[in-house]
Scaffold this motif. Structure first.
Motif, PDB file in Angstrom:
ATOM      1  N   ASP A  40       0.855  -1.187   0.000  1.00  0.00           N
ATOM      2  CA  ASP A  40       0.000   0.000   0.000  1.00  0.00           C
ATOM      3  C   ASP A  40       0.885   1.228   0.000  1.00  0.00           C
ATOM      4  N   GLY A  41       0.350   2.301  -0.503  1.00  0.00           N
ATOM      5  CA  GLY A  41       1.113   3.532  -0.358  1.00  0.00           C
ATOM      6  C   GLY A  41       1.165   4.325  -1.627  1.00  0.00           C
ATOM      7  N   PRO A  42       2.027   5.263  -1.670  1.00  0.00           N
ATOM      8  CA  PRO A  42       3.106   5.597  -0.748  1.00  0.00           C
ATOM      9  C   PRO A  42       2.629   6.387   0.467  1.00  0.00           C
ATOM     10  N   LYS A  74       9.203  -0.650   2.828  1.00  0.00           N
ATOM     11  CA  LYS A  74      10.335  -0.513   1.915  1.00  0.00           C
ATOM     12  C   LYS A  74      10.279   0.866   1.315  1.00  0.00           C
ATOM     13  N   LYS A  75      11.445   1.380   0.936  1.00  0.00           N
ATOM     14  CA  LYS A  75      11.513   2.735   0.383  1.00  0.00           C
ATOM     15  C   LYS A  75      10.818   2.804  -0.963  1.00  0.00           C
ATOM     16  N   TYR A  76      10.213   3.954  -1.213  1.00  0.00           N
ATOM     17  CA  TYR A  76       9.515   4.206  -2.461  1.00  0.00           C
ATOM     18  C   TYR A  76      10.338   5.208  -3.260  1.00  0.00           C
ATOM     19  N   TYR A  77      10.714   4.818  -4.453  1.00  0.00           N
ATOM     20  CA  TYR A  77      11.444   5.689  -5.355  1.00  0.00           C
ATOM     21  C   TYR A  77      10.548   5.989  -6.532  1.00  0.00           C
ATOM     22  N   HIS A  78      10.324   7.252  -6.816  1.00  0.00           N
ATOM     23  CA  HIS A  78       9.464   7.601  -7.954  1.00  0.00           C
ATOM     24  C   HIS A  78      10.251   8.292  -9.019  1.00  0.00           C
TER      25      HIS A  78
END
Length: 78
Positions: A40-42, A74-78
């Motif tokens: 789910d997210g970010p 976990k990290k989200y990179y966009h």
């Protein structure tokens, strides 16, 4: 065995204002089986505590604070 395992584990470092994804830990009653979303997210990290607890906020800035353990993020990179 524990020493060999701990050698390969990388600690996860999060700081406030990082973008993260939260792992879906439950099965929804109307899920799509193997095609269901795994994350789910970010979300935005609001606060980081010792021991692996993190408080998250929505991307909209809502005050719905979620208390989550580090191993479910976990990290989200966009």
């Amino acid at each position: 065995m524990a020493q060999a395992f701990n050698k390969k584990v990388r600690p996860r470092e999060f700081s406030p204002s990082d973008l993260v994804l939260r792992k879906v830990l439950h099965v929804a009653p109307y899920s799509r089986g193997k095609f269901a979303y795994k994350y789910d997210g970010p979300f935005i990290v609001k606060e980081v505590y010792d021991g692996g607890a993190i408080i998250l906020n929505d991307m909209d800035g809502n005050k719905n604070a979620l208390l989550v353990n580090v191993d479910a993020l976990k990290k989200y990179y966009h």
